[in-house]
Design a protein around this motif. Structure first.
Motif: not given
Length: 362
Positions: A16-17, A20-21, A23-24, A27-28, A249, A251-252, A258
């Motif tokens: 999952q990590l 999600e990474t 995807d991030s 998106s980032s 991380d 994702r956050a 960024r």
């Protein structure tokens, strides 16, 4: 360029990590800035091989298997990296190493769709040079990252084993070694070690001062770098033509982290196709001037202040090896431009670095 799980998550990883990474990174804007590799570090496999002697993804952490993760990452325009060690066990002593299973593991990684291999050197039973022929024999182009902590000076022998794969080799002092990672101790120690290896660096044979600590905090009592130190860390890795492997991380991450990691003008210095590692042309103790020649004839210049207080660091166009009469000076962090006929100077804060692009005009 990419991301690695170790600096923030250590063994606390799962699919999952990883998803999600990936995807991030998209998106980032990190993927579009050049971060392609999603690297799963130690602890991803079952503690023992199966009956056929093959590695297995950990059934609880990665129930879908590594091939499914690779497919997911590839669908997002990214690449997947995996980790192993040249010894009997990996460095976290969590999973089997590759010693005696090199051909089997290389074939497994290729079948899974792996694009990069971080090859550590723990529990190596005296083996000093991890093999690459097994990777080449798979027919799959896999980036080969030699991570053997400098025990046998890999910058001297690693280039000859890399063809046709691009690869890099890790240093003895890694940025993730947080007992020494109090700026300026850790970052400066690594910079001082890497500067001596510049003659060994070039396309396909990169010196690797380890993953980025930009945005990493509250891990193993590591409070993290200040914003000034994070900019310096990223600037100096870039002028040294280092692999840029984020360790935070993603994702956050807050916007300012960024923005540091995706500064395309700084990334362009790191990724310049000439492939030269920058070196200091002036060293006055706490105050340094570094220069990296760029493919179009420009020079990247870092004004680096290791000291405890703000310092006016000065050099000249002659001092950086340019004989044009007029130059444009582009500040890559403040995104400002000035013109100079000789002097290059800036007030650099403690632990700070100004990264400039100097372009001859006449």
């Amino acid at each position: 360029m990419g991301w690695n799980s170790w600096n923030t998550f250590g063994c606390d990883i799962n699919e999952q990590l990883t998803r999600e990474t990936a995807d991030s990174l998209v998106s980032s804007g990190m993927r579009d800035a050049g971060y392609r590799y999603v690297n799963i570090d130690d602890c991803w496999a079952e503690p023992e091989r199966d009956a056929a002697g093959e590695l297995q993804a950990h059934h609880e952490r990665f129930p879908s298997g590594i091939k499914a993760i690779a497919d997911y990452v590839h669908e997002r325009g990214l690449e997947l990296g995996i980790y192993t060690s040249a010894g009997t066990r990996t460095c976290a002593d969590s999973i089997p190493g590759a010693l005696g299973h090199e051909e089997t593991d290389a074939r497994t990684f290729a079948e899974w769709g792996v694009d990069s291999l971080k090859y550590d050197n723990c529990h190596n039973q005296g083996t000093s040079r991890p093999p690459s022929a097994t990777l080449r024999a798979t027919g799959r182009p896999i980036v080969y990252s030699v991570c053997e902590s400098g025990e046998s000076a890999p910058w001297e022998w690693a280039p000859e084993i890399g063809t046709p794969m691009a690869h890099h080799r890790r240093h003895p002092t890694g940025a993730g070694n947080r007992q020494h990672q109090v700026f300026p101790m850790g970052v400066i120690d690594i910079i001082d070690f890497n500067r001596e290896l510049a003659d060994h660096a070039g396309p396909g044979a990169w010196n690797d001062p380890d993953m980025l600590e930009v945005g990493v905090h509250d891990v193993d009592e590591f409070a993290g770098l200040t914003d000034t130190e994070a900019v310096t860390h990223f600037s100096m890795w870039s002028i040294m033509a280092s692999p840029l492997i984020a360790g935070n991380d993603v994702r956050a991450m807050p916007p300012h982290i960024r923005d540091i990691l995706t500064n395309r003008e700084v990334i362009a210095v790191d990724q310049d196709e000439l492939g030269e590692q920058g070196t200091p042309v002036r060293d006055d103790g706490d105050e340094e001037v570094w220069v990296k020649p760029l493919a179009n004839g420009d020079k990247a210049v870092a004004l680096f202040n290791r000291g405890p207080r703000t310092a006016m660091i000065t050099t000249s166009t002659d001092g950086i090896g340019s004989d044009a009469s007029t130059h444009t000076v582009r500040d890559l962090w403040h995104r400002t431009e000035t013109t100079t006929t000789g002097e290059i100077a800036a007030p650099v804060p403690s632990h700070g670095a100004f990264l400039l692009r100097i372009s001859p005009r006449s």
